[in-house]
Write a protein that holds these residues in place. Structure first.
Motif, PDB file in Angstrom:
ATOM      1  N   VAL A   1      55.051  21.646  -3.529  1.00  0.00           N
ATOM      2  CA  VAL A   1      55.299  22.133  -2.165  1.00  0.00           C
ATOM      3  C   VAL A   1      54.137  23.002  -1.687  1.00  0.00           C
ATOM      4  O   VAL A   1      53.650  22.854  -0.561  1.00  0.00           O
ATOM      5  N   GLY A   2      53.685  23.913  -2.554  1.00  0.00           N
ATOM      6  CA  GLY A   2      52.547  24.748  -2.182  1.00  0.00           C
ATOM      7  C   GLY A   2      51.283  23.936  -1.972  1.00  0.00           C
ATOM      8  O   GLY A   2      50.502  24.202  -1.060  1.00  0.00           O
ATOM      9  N   GLY A   3      51.114  22.894  -2.790  1.00  0.00           N
ATOM     10  CA  GLY A   3      49.931  22.054  -2.700  1.00  0.00           C
ATOM     11  C   GLY A   3      49.895  21.182  -1.468  1.00  0.00           C
ATOM     12  O   GLY A   3      48.820  20.773  -1.006  1.00  0.00           O
ATOM     13  N   LEU A   4      51.071  20.875  -0.911  1.00  0.00           N
ATOM     14  CA  LEU A   4      51.104  20.101   0.330  1.00  0.00           C
ATOM     15  C   LEU A   4      50.572  20.917   1.498  1.00  0.00           C
ATOM     16  O   LEU A   4      50.007  20.366   2.445  1.00  0.00           O
ATOM     17  N   LYS A   5      50.753  22.222   1.438  1.00  0.00           N
ATOM     18  CA  LYS A   5      50.301  23.102   2.525  1.00  0.00           C
ATOM     19  C   LYS A   5      48.877  23.598   2.294  1.00  0.00           C
ATOM     20  O   LYS A   5      48.106  23.751   3.230  1.00  0.00           O
ATOM     21  N   TYR A   6      48.530  23.843   1.025  1.00  0.00           N
ATOM     22  CA  TYR A   6      47.201  24.362   0.686  1.00  0.00           C
ATOM     23  C   TYR A   6      46.527  23.396  -0.292  1.00  0.00           C
ATOM     24  O   TYR A   6      47.141  22.986  -1.285  1.00  0.00           O
TER      25      TYR A   6
ATOM     26  N   GLU B   1      47.679  39.835   1.504  1.00  0.00           N
ATOM     27  CA  GLU B   1      48.965  39.975   2.182  1.00  0.00           C
ATOM     28  C   GLU B   1      49.737  41.213   1.745  1.00  0.00           C
ATOM     29  O   GLU B   1      50.941  41.176   1.507  1.00  0.00           O
ATOM     30  N   GLU B   2      49.058  42.329   1.611  1.00  0.00           N
ATOM     31  CA  GLU B   2      49.720  43.555   1.195  1.00  0.00           C
ATOM     32  C   GLU B   2      50.634  44.111   2.286  1.00  0.00           C
ATOM     33  O   GLU B   2      51.520  44.899   2.010  1.00  0.00           O
ATOM     34  N   HIS B   3      50.402  43.713   3.532  1.00  0.00           N
ATOM     35  CA  HIS B   3      51.129  44.304   4.650  1.00  0.00           C
ATOM     36  C   HIS B   3      52.389  43.533   5.019  1.00  0.00           C
ATOM     37  O   HIS B   3      53.024  43.848   6.018  1.00  0.00           O
ATOM     38  N   GLU B   4      52.754  42.530   4.246  1.00  0.00           N
ATOM     39  CA  GLU B   4      53.969  41.777   4.558  1.00  0.00           C
ATOM     40  C   GLU B   4      55.196  42.661   4.382  1.00  0.00           C
ATOM     41  O   GLU B   4      55.327  43.390   3.397  1.00  0.00           O
TER      42      GLU B   4
ATOM     43  N   ALA C   1      69.533  28.335 -10.077  1.00  0.00           N
ATOM     44  CA  ALA C   1      69.260  28.034  -8.668  1.00  0.00           C
ATOM     45  C   ALA C   1      68.480  29.144  -7.976  1.00  0.00           C
ATOM     46  O   ALA C   1      67.685  28.889  -7.077  1.00  0.00           O
ATOM     47  N   ALA C   2      68.712  30.394  -8.403  1.00  0.00           N
ATOM     48  CA  ALA C   2      68.014  31.519  -7.763  1.00  0.00           C
ATOM     49  C   ALA C   2      66.511  31.398  -7.938  1.00  0.00           C
ATOM     50  O   ALA C   2      65.745  31.555  -6.987  1.00  0.00           O
ATOM     51  N   GLU C   3      66.078  31.137  -9.196  1.00  0.00           N
ATOM     52  CA  GLU C   3      64.637  30.993  -9.439  1.00  0.00           C
ATOM     53  C   GLU C   3      64.078  29.781  -8.705  1.00  0.00           C
ATOM     54  O   GLU C   3      62.959  29.814  -8.204  1.00  0.00           O
ATOM     55  N   HIS C   4      64.843  28.683  -8.685  1.00  0.00           N
ATOM     56  CA  HIS C   4      64.382  27.459  -8.028  1.00  0.00           C
ATOM     57  C   HIS C   4      63.983  27.749  -6.590  1.00  0.00           C
ATOM     58  O   HIS C   4      62.877  27.426  -6.149  1.00  0.00           O
ATOM     59  N   ALA C   5      64.898  28.385  -5.854  1.00  0.00           N
ATOM     60  CA  ALA C   5      64.652  28.646  -4.439  1.00  0.00           C
ATOM     61  C   ALA C   5      63.497  29.629  -4.247  1.00  0.00           C
ATOM     62  O   ALA C   5      62.585  29.388  -3.446  1.00  0.00           O
ATOM     63  N   SER C   6      63.529  30.722  -4.994  1.00  0.00           N
ATOM     64  CA  SER C   6      62.518  31.771  -4.802  1.00  0.00           C
ATOM     65  C   SER C   6      61.112  31.292  -5.126  1.00  0.00           C
ATOM     66  O   SER C   6      60.161  31.577  -4.401  1.00  0.00           O
ATOM     67  N   ALA C   7      60.963  30.582  -6.246  1.00  0.00           N
ATOM     68  CA  ALA C   7      59.633  30.136  -6.663  1.00  0.00           C
ATOM     69  C   ALA C   7      59.020  29.198  -5.641  1.00  0.00           C
ATOM     70  O   ALA C   7      57.829  29.304  -5.314  1.00  0.00           O
ATOM     71  N   ILE C   8      59.820  28.283  -5.109  1.00  0.00           N
ATOM     72  CA  ILE C   8      59.317  27.324  -4.130  1.00  0.00           C
ATOM     73  C   ILE C   8      58.902  28.033  -2.839  1.00  0.00           C
ATOM     74  O   ILE C   8      57.860  27.733  -2.251  1.00  0.00           O
ATOM     75  N   ILE C   9      59.732  28.987  -2.399  1.00  0.00           N
ATOM     76  CA  ILE C   9      59.411  29.761  -1.194  1.00  0.00           C
ATOM     77  C   ILE C   9      58.106  30.523  -1.382  1.00  0.00           C
ATOM     78  O   ILE C   9      57.247  30.562  -0.499  1.00  0.00           O
ATOM     79  N   MET C  10      57.955  31.148  -2.554  1.00  0.00           N
ATOM     80  CA  MET C  10      56.742  31.916  -2.833  1.00  0.00           C
ATOM     81  C   MET C  10      55.505  31.024  -2.823  1.00  0.00           C
ATOM     82  O   MET C  10      54.463  31.386  -2.279  1.00  0.00           O
TER      83      MET C  10
ATOM     84  N   LYS D   1      54.425  30.096   0.591  1.00  0.00           N
ATOM     85  CA  LYS D   1      53.768  31.219   1.268  1.00  0.00           C
ATOM     86  C   LYS D   1      52.423  31.566   0.621  1.00  0.00           C
ATOM     87  O   LYS D   1      51.842  32.598   0.916  1.00  0.00           O
ATOM     88  N   ASN D   2      51.964  30.696  -0.272  1.00  0.00           N
ATOM     89  CA  ASN D   2      50.696  30.870  -0.983  1.00  0.00           C
ATOM     90  C   ASN D   2      50.721  32.067  -1.942  1.00  0.00           C
ATOM     91  O   ASN D   2      49.682  32.629  -2.277  1.00  0.00           O
ATOM     92  N   LYS D   3      51.904  32.444  -2.393  1.00  0.00           N
ATOM     93  CA  LYS D   3      52.049  33.486  -3.416  1.00  0.00           C
ATOM     94  C   LYS D   3      52.351  32.798  -4.746  1.00  0.00           C
ATOM     95  O   LYS D   3      53.383  33.020  -5.368  1.00  0.00           O
ATOM     96  N   VAL D   4      51.425  31.950  -5.147  1.00  0.00           N
ATOM     97  CA  VAL D   4      51.683  31.112  -6.319  1.00  0.00           C
ATOM     98  C   VAL D   4      51.731  31.935  -7.601  1.00  0.00           C
ATOM     99  O   VAL D   4      52.344  31.522  -8.578  1.00  0.00           O
ATOM    100  N   SER D   5      51.116  33.120  -7.617  1.00  0.00           N
ATOM    101  CA  SER D   5      51.200  33.990  -8.795  1.00  0.00           C
ATOM    102  C   SER D   5      52.641  34.400  -9.056  1.00  0.00           C
ATOM    103  O   SER D   5      53.087  34.446 -10.205  1.00  0.00           O
ATOM    104  N   VAL D   6      53.372  34.691  -7.985  1.00  0.00           N
ATOM    105  CA  VAL D   6      54.787  35.040  -8.136  1.00  0.00           C
ATOM    106  C   VAL D   6      55.583  33.828  -8.594  1.00  0.00           C
ATOM    107  O   VAL D   6      56.459  33.926  -9.457  1.00  0.00           O
ATOM    108  N   ALA D   7      55.287  32.656  -8.022  1.00  0.00           N
ATOM    109  CA  ALA D   7      55.985  31.430  -8.398  1.00  0.00           C
ATOM    110  C   ALA D   7      55.801  31.121  -9.878  1.00  0.00           C
ATOM    111  O   ALA D   7      56.752  30.769 -10.583  1.00  0.00           O
TER     112      ALA D   7
END
Length: 351
Positions: A111-116, A194-197, A253-262, A265-271
């Protein structure tokens, strides 16, 4: 829109789950209700941990997400142990390892790679986690299996207890290393972006949501466990398939959703921290903790997996290491991980 759907599912699902459990409605029907309810509650856990990740940084945020996500898995597993479903518990642990590394990691990269075109993350963390993955899965899971071939049940369980204690101690030491003695030593440049998010929720509200959602998940999970045997008979599923695929996906399911969202948003380190960190927590803390908990239950849980489970986990570990060790990823690498998960899913279904 998606958040509203999950809110409505939770609003309807929790009371229906309580009513269905008390009034003993059709277990096959309630299995679906329980799964959807847990997933909707997990979405709130994901949003809360996303807020905490913004407040606390990627490492602590990923750790919090993994911890609360795995709390669901731990709760389901304890209730399954009480019901004597040791095969389901071991299978769900296998499914969590495969799901986090291949499904969550794969979807995040895809998902992240489709955007970036290209996404980078902390290569030092990736290499550190690689060594821990090899230790936790390849060493700590395989060695008991090999030695157990020439042992009786008593000695096998004693070996499992010893291995579990070592795993927990090393996991706690790894956290101390990463969050205390060497925090910020191996800093990745991209982590300063993105420190100001602004977080969606304040720290206090996020923690409250996590606590309430976890409590609700605990209740629904207990009811879910009692439907396994009926559902297995109705659909012709094996306990292995229910544990590896169904319980693992619902429980994480919690990790699934959060990791994909991160990742989106190009926060792949969190993912990556969520996917790999959750795997390490399952292998080095949740699994050994369940072994120790089983000491106080009628059914003991030796840390002995079947050969298909072991081979699948080892394959997932090495594939993830080869893909992530350069600190760089793209959509095709994500698709590769997803392809591996699909092949294993078909295999477990047909067993």
């Amino acid at each position: 829109m998606v958040n509203k759907i999950f809110f409505l599912l939770a609003l309807v699902g929790v009371p229906v789950s309580i009513a269905g459990n008390i009034m003993h409605w059709s277990q096959t029907l309630m299995f679906g209700v329980y799964c959807l309810t847990i997933i909707s509650l997990a979405s709130f856990m994901g949003r809360a941990t996303e807020s905490l990740a913004i407040i606390s940084g990627p490492s602590i945020g990923g750790l919090l997400n993994a911890t609360f996500g795995n709390a669901v898995e731990l709760i389901i597993s304890i209730f399954a142990l009480q019901a004597g479903l040791t095969e389901v518990v071991l299978a769900s642990l296998t499914g969590s390892v495969l799901g986090n590394l291949l499904l969550v990691g794969g979807l995040s990269f895809f998902v992240g790679g489709l955007k970036y075109k290209r996404q980078t993350f902390n290569v030092y963390d990736a290499r550190h986690n690689s060594a821990l993955l090899i230790f936790a899965v390849v060493v700590a899971f395989v060695i008991p299996e090999v030695f157990a071939m020439d042992m009786d049940e008593g000695r096998t369980f004693t070996l499992s207890i010893g291995t579990s204690i070592i795993l927990i101690v090393l996991y706690l030491a790894a956290l101390f290393f990463k969050l205390v003695t060497h925090r910020g030593v191996y800093q990745h440049k991209g982590e300063q972006v993105e420190e100001h998010e602004e977080p969606e929720w304040s720290k206090g509200r996020a923690i409250t949501v996590l606590a309430v959602a976890t409590a609700a998940v605990a209740y629904v999970s207990e009811a879910l466990v009692h439907t396994f045997e009926t559902v297995a008979e109705s659909f012709g599923w094996s306990e292995l398939f229910i544990g590896v695929i169904i319980v693992a996906i619902v429980g994480n399911a919690a990790e699934h959703a959060s990791a994909i969202i991160m990742a989106y948003k190009n926060k792949v380190s969190v993912a990556v921290e969520i996917a790999v960190g959750s795997t390490l927590q399952i292998a080095m803390f949740v699994a050994p903790l369940l072994v120790l908990v089983s000491l106080f239950l009628t059914e003991q849980l030796p840390l002995i997996f079947t050969m298909p489970e072991l081979i699948a986990m080892i394959t997932a570990v090495f594939l993830t290491i080869f893909i992530s060790n350069d600190g760089d990823t793209n959509w095709f690498e994500g698709l590769t991980l997803l392809g591996a998960y699909a092949i294993m899913g078909i295999g477990f279904y047909l067993l």
